[in-house]
Enzyme design. Structure first.
Site, short mmCIF file in Angstrom:
data_model
loop_
_atom_site.label_atom_id
_atom_site.label_comp_id
_atom_site.label_asym_id
_atom_site.label_seq_id
_atom_site.Cartn_x
_atom_site.Cartn_y
_atom_site.Cartn_z
N GLY A 4 -1.82 -3.73 24.78
CA GLY A 4 -1.53 -5.08 24.45
C GLY A 4 -1.48 -5.21 22.89
O GLY A 4 -0.81 -6.21 22.42
N GLU A 37 2.25 -5.07 22.33
CA GLU A 37 2.76 -6.12 22.91
C GLU A 37 2.59 -7.22 21.85
O GLU A 37 3.61 -8.30 21.81
CB GLU A 37 2.32 -6.50 24.37
CG GLU A 37 2.76 -5.67 25.34
CD GLU A 37 1.99 -5.54 26.67
OE1 GLU A 37 2.64 -5.59 27.75
OE2 GLU A 37 0.87 -5.64 26.69
N ALA A 84 -6.09 -3.40 25.10
CA ALA A 84 -6.49 -4.71 25.94
C ALA A 84 -8.27 -4.06 26.24
O ALA A 84 -8.46 -2.98 26.03
CB ALA A 84 -6.18 -5.11 27.45
N GLU A 134 -0.78 1.95 29.67
CA GLU A 134 -1.44 1.47 30.67
C GLU A 134 -1.13 2.33 32.02
O GLU A 134 -2.15 2.22 32.78
CB GLU A 134 -0.82 -0.06 31.06
CG GLU A 134 -1.12 -1.08 30.08
CD GLU A 134 0.00 -1.19 28.84
OE1 GLU A 134 -0.06 -2.24 28.16
OE2 GLU A 134 0.75 -0.21 28.82
#
Length: 259
Positions: free
Chosen positions: A110, A113, A66, A133
């Site tokens: 991310g 993901e 992210a 994370e």
């Protein structure tokens, strides 16, 4: 409207390619980039000439996670009330056409993901996967504790999410995270070959198979078997079933009409 953070291409083989294009920040997934990806998937889903989609970050990195600068501005209230993650990822979760993630380099946080949201992943030897994370004092929020667990099992998902450990392509393959490892510089071409092959199939049957496999995660075995059976019966009503069997008997390539 011109995209700022992605490049979209349509090949005459029926393949749509979405390339993440923020190289200076290793394709960090900001809200605007995800919105562009979502819009691109909607458009490709609606294009009758497109039978499959490839998402890539290029030959150096898929997506390193992210956008940390954007994350630093969030608090509970703003993220919750504005449905951060949810709005942008909902379209990605509901895509209709098969999507292949072509991964080189890092697919972290991310990025991992996003790859997990695709129907399957192929990568080269440079690929690295992880959910780091926890090292930032946060946790995965777009499927890292859910889809990763379904892909690699509880023990490995716990290890990756609780330690932030990164795994390489070989380990990812051993744990069932990815479908295939190819040589460096060939992952996109291999993904295009696979997507092109899917695009030649009967698209109603492609969708039925995709839905049936995805329902494995939602239904118990007997309900899943019944869903599969009913889907199989549905294929018997298709003109493509007639063409496929006729082509097999005549020893030629089928020319599916997608109906």
């Amino acid at each position: 409207m011109k995209n700022k953070y992605i490049i979209v291409e349509k090949l005459n083989t029926g393949v749509g390619i979405i390339t993440l294009n923020r190289p200076k920040v290793y394709n960090a997934l900001c809200t605007d980039l995800l919105a562009e990806v979502s819009n691109a998937i909607i458009n490709l889903d609606q294009d009758l000439k497109i039978g499959a989609i490839v998402i890539t970050g290029g030959d150096k990195v898929f997506a390193a996670g992210a956008d940390i600068k954007e994350l630093s501005t969030l608090d509970f209230s703003s993220a919750y009330m504005n449905e951060f993650i949810k709005k942008q990822w909902l379209v990605l979760e509901k895509h209709n056409k098969p999507i292949i993630a072509a991964v080189s380099g890092f697919a972290l946080g991310g990025g991992c993901e996003l790859a997990l949201l695709c129907d399957f992943i192929i990568c080269d030897d440079s690929a690295k996967f992880g959910q780091p994370e926890i090292k930032l004092g946060i946790m995965p929020g777009a499927g890292g504790t859910q889809r990763l667990t379904k892909a690699v099992g509880k023990a490995k998902a716990m290890q990756m999410c609780l330690t932030g450990d990164i795994i390489d392509a070989k380990e990812a393959k051993n744990y069932g995270l990815i479908a295939k490892i190819v040589s460096e510089d060939s992952v996109l071409n291999e993904a295009i070959v696979m997507a092109s092959k899917i695009a030649t199939m009967s698209q109603p049957v492609v969708k039925l198979i995709k839905d049936s496999i995805n329902n494995t995660y939602e239904l118990n075995l007997q309900s899943g078997l019944e869903y599969e059976r009913q889907s199989f019966y549905t294929t018997l009503a298709l003109e493509d079933k007639v063409e496929g069997i006729k082509a097999f008997i005549e020893k030629r390539k089928a020319n599916f009409l997608n109906k």
